[in-house]
Design a protein around this motif. Sequence first.
Motif, PDB file in Angstrom:
ATOM      1  N   TRP A 158       3.814   6.275   4.873  1.00 18.00           N
ATOM      2  CA  TRP A 158       2.758   7.566   4.817  1.00 18.00           C
ATOM      3  C   TRP A 158       1.760   7.043   5.934  1.00 18.00           C
ATOM      4  CZ3 TRP A 158       2.014  11.130   0.972  1.00 18.00           C
ATOM      5  CH2 TRP A 158       2.747  11.292   0.010  1.00 18.00           C
ATOM      6  N   THR A 159       1.530   8.063   6.822  1.00 18.46           N
ATOM      7  CA  THR A 159       0.506   7.791   7.664  1.00 18.46           C
ATOM      8  C   THR A 159      -0.794   8.031   6.935  1.00 18.46           C
ATOM      9  OG1 THR A 159       0.138  10.204   8.302  1.00 18.46           O
ATOM     10  CG2 THR A 159       1.975   8.723   9.570  1.00 18.46           C
ATOM     11  N   ILE A 160      -1.884   7.793   7.724  1.00 17.12           N
ATOM     12  CA  ILE A 160      -2.984   7.614   7.294  1.00 17.12           C
ATOM     13  C   ILE A 160      -3.450   9.239   7.097  1.00 17.12           C
ATOM     14  CG2 ILE A 160      -5.693   7.212   7.755  1.00 17.12           C
ATOM     15  CD1 ILE A 160      -5.004   4.645   8.920  1.00 17.12           C
ATOM     16  N   LEU A 188      -4.408  16.850  -3.865  1.00 13.97           N
ATOM     17  CA  LEU A 188      -4.550  16.405  -5.334  1.00 13.97           C
ATOM     18  C   LEU A 188      -5.917  16.409  -5.627  1.00 13.97           C
ATOM     19  CD1 LEU A 188      -1.868  13.571  -4.937  1.00 13.97           C
ATOM     20  CD2 LEU A 188      -1.648  15.551  -6.473  1.00 13.97           C
ATOM     21  N   HIS A 189      -6.925  16.706  -5.041  1.00 15.30           N
ATOM     22  CA  HIS A 189      -8.283  17.005  -5.404  1.00 15.30           C
ATOM     23  C   HIS A 189      -8.773  15.399  -5.599  1.00 15.30           C
ATOM     24  CE1 HIS A 189      -7.987  21.229  -4.928  1.00 15.30           C
ATOM     25  NE2 HIS A 189      -6.985  21.284  -5.692  1.00 15.30           N
ATOM     26  N   THR A 190      -8.515  14.507  -4.986  1.00 14.60           N
ATOM     27  CA  THR A 190      -8.937  13.081  -5.021  1.00 14.60           C
ATOM     28  C   THR A 190      -9.199  12.625  -3.963  1.00 14.60           C
ATOM     29  OG1 THR A 190      -8.480  11.039  -6.576  1.00 14.60           O
ATOM     30  CG2 THR A 190      -6.629  12.049  -5.076  1.00 14.60           C
ATOM     31  N   ASP A 191      -9.509  11.164  -3.803  1.00 20.18           N
ATOM     32  CA  ASP A 191      -9.883  10.569  -2.747  1.00 20.18           C
ATOM     33  C   ASP A 191      -8.765   9.584  -2.443  1.00 20.18           C
ATOM     34  OD1 ASP A 191     -10.252   8.305  -4.443  1.00 20.18           O
ATOM     35  OD2 ASP A 191     -12.535   8.786  -4.543  1.00 20.18           O
ATOM     36  N   VAL A 192      -8.645   8.979  -1.049  1.00 24.66           N
ATOM     37  CA  VAL A 192      -7.679   7.872  -0.711  1.00 24.66           C
ATOM     38  C   VAL A 192      -7.788   6.755  -1.488  1.00 24.66           C
ATOM     39  CG1 VAL A 192      -7.029   6.457   1.075  1.00 24.66           C
ATOM     40  CG2 VAL A 192      -7.532   9.050   1.633  1.00 24.66           C
ATOM     41  N   ALA A 193      -9.065   6.270  -2.025  1.00 21.66           N
ATOM     42  CA  ALA A 193      -9.143   5.132  -2.624  1.00 21.66           C
ATOM     43  C   ALA A 193      -8.320   5.149  -3.912  1.00 21.66           C
ATOM     44  CB  ALA A 193     -10.596   4.880  -3.067  1.00 21.66           C
ATOM     45  N   THR A 194      -8.439   6.525  -4.747  1.00 24.99           N
ATOM     46  CA  THR A 194      -7.832   6.487  -5.905  1.00 24.99           C
ATOM     47  C   THR A 194      -6.210   6.359  -5.670  1.00 24.99           C
ATOM     48  OG1 THR A 194      -9.389   8.068  -6.799  1.00 24.99           O
ATOM     49  CG2 THR A 194      -7.207   8.335  -7.722  1.00 24.99           C
ATOM     50  N   ALA A 233       0.648  -1.059  -0.060  1.00 23.62           N
ATOM     51  CA  ALA A 233       0.008   0.050   0.000  1.00 23.62           C
ATOM     52  C   ALA A 233       0.933   1.189   0.081  1.00 23.62           C
ATOM     53  CB  ALA A 233      -0.812  -0.137   1.127  1.00 23.62           C
ATOM     54  N   GLN A 234       1.993   1.197   0.715  1.00 25.71           N
ATOM     55  CA  GLN A 234       2.892   2.419   0.826  1.00 25.71           C
ATOM     56  C   GLN A 234       3.498   2.619  -0.540  1.00 25.71           C
ATOM     57  OE1 GLN A 234       3.956   4.258   3.417  1.00 25.71           O
ATOM     58  NE2 GLN A 234       2.193   3.306   4.540  1.00 25.71           N
ATOM     59  N   ASP A 235       3.762   1.425  -1.239  1.00 25.85           N
ATOM     60  CA  ASP A 235       4.310   1.669  -2.620  1.00 25.85           C
ATOM     61  C   ASP A 235       3.357   2.121  -3.693  1.00 25.85           C
ATOM     62  OD1 ASP A 235       6.698   0.772  -1.550  1.00 25.85           O
ATOM     63  OD2 ASP A 235       6.501  -1.360  -2.378  1.00 25.85           O
ATOM     64  N   ILE A 236       2.123   1.715  -3.698  1.00 25.55           N
ATOM     65  CA  ILE A 236       1.145   2.288  -4.318  1.00 25.55           C
ATOM     66  C   ILE A 236       0.827   3.754  -4.189  1.00 25.55           C
ATOM     67  CG2 ILE A 236      -1.412   2.031  -4.914  1.00 25.55           C
ATOM     68  CD1 ILE A 236      -1.028  -1.105  -4.252  1.00 25.55           C
ATOM     69  N   VAL A 237       0.907   4.260  -2.914  1.00 28.85           N
ATOM     70  CA  VAL A 237       0.382   5.574  -2.826  1.00 28.85           C
ATOM     71  C   VAL A 237       1.446   6.253  -3.250  1.00 28.85           C
ATOM     72  CG1 VAL A 237       0.145   7.262  -0.773  1.00 28.85           C
ATOM     73  CG2 VAL A 237      -1.036   5.172  -0.601  1.00 28.85           C
ATOM     74  N   ALA A 238       2.803   6.044  -2.909  1.00 30.72           N
ATOM     75  CA  ALA A 238       3.706   6.798  -3.249  1.00 30.72           C
ATOM     76  C   ALA A 238       3.782   6.716  -5.054  1.00 30.72           C
ATOM     77  CB  ALA A 238       5.186   6.344  -2.977  1.00 30.72           C
ATOM     78  N   ASN A 248      -5.134   2.879  -5.502  1.00 32.50           N
ATOM     79  CA  ASN A 248      -5.571   2.157  -6.762  1.00 32.50           C
ATOM     80  C   ASN A 248      -4.289   1.443  -7.380  1.00 32.50           C
ATOM     81  OD1 ASN A 248      -6.251   1.086  -9.339  1.00 32.50           O
ATOM     82  ND2 ASN A 248      -7.480   2.686 -10.141  1.00 32.50           N
ATOM     83  N   PRO A 249      -4.000   0.213  -7.506  1.00 31.10           N
ATOM     84  CA  PRO A 249      -2.698  -0.414  -8.053  1.00 31.10           C
ATOM     85  C   PRO A 249      -2.636  -0.092  -9.542  1.00 31.10           C
ATOM     86  CG  PRO A 249      -4.173  -2.153  -7.236  1.00 31.10           C
ATOM     87  CD  PRO A 249      -4.702  -0.955  -6.856  1.00 31.10           C
ATOM     88  N   ASN A 250      -3.749   0.078 -10.227  1.00 38.63           N
ATOM     89  CA  ASN A 250      -4.023   0.062 -11.668  1.00 38.63           C
ATOM     90  C   ASN A 250      -4.096   1.472 -12.207  1.00 38.63           C
ATOM     91  OD1 ASN A 250      -3.699  -2.919 -11.650  1.00 38.63           O
ATOM     92  ND2 ASN A 250      -5.714  -2.891 -11.102  1.00 38.63           N
ATOM     93  N   LEU A 251      -3.890   2.592 -11.477  1.00 33.39           N
ATOM     94  CA  LEU A 251      -4.321   3.940 -12.096  1.00 33.39           C
ATOM     95  C   LEU A 251      -3.388   4.202 -13.199  1.00 33.39           C
ATOM     96  CD1 LEU A 251      -5.809   6.353 -11.196  1.00 33.39           C
ATOM     97  CD2 LEU A 251      -3.768   7.213  -9.753  1.00 33.39           C
ATOM     98  N   THR A 252      -4.014   4.995 -14.004  1.00 36.63           N
ATOM     99  CA  THR A 252      -3.037   5.407 -15.234  1.00 36.63           C
ATOM    100  C   THR A 252      -3.258   6.873 -15.329  1.00 36.63           C
ATOM    101  OG1 THR A 252      -5.119   5.169 -16.797  1.00 36.63           O
ATOM    102  CG2 THR A 252      -3.630   3.234 -16.263  1.00 36.63           C
TER     103      THR A 252
END
Length: 117
Positions: free
Chosen positions: A57-59, A69-75, A14-19, A78-82
């Motif tokens: 990353w903390t919550i 970034l004007h988005t949500d945490v779920a975005t 999850a840390q890697d995906i957020v980064a 998202n491991p497949n975000l393009t």
Amino acid sequence: MTAVMSQPVSAAKAQDIVAMNVNLMINARHLQKKDLAKALGIAPQTISKKLRSEITWTINETQAAADFLHTDVATLLNPNLTTSELFGINKTAAPDDSENGGQLVAGHGFEPWTSGL
């Protein structure tokens, strides 16, 4: 027939995906990392380490980054975000019988000039 259960995303993954996604959004939108650091209330050196997954990353930081970034945490998770998804460039929902296979079509004003003048 057995049901396949999806595995929860591990904390390290999850840390890697957020980064990865924060980096993707910053670069795609031409934002400054120092502005993100300021929004998170951390030093620019710290945000650089977070973006390289060297610091977790903390919550609260993840939520603050999503807000910046004007988005949500779920975005951000998202491991497949393009990049295309970031800008809303997706195929239309038109069915295949639309004669365009669900592809985007240029709007009015993008037609080539055919008057012959």
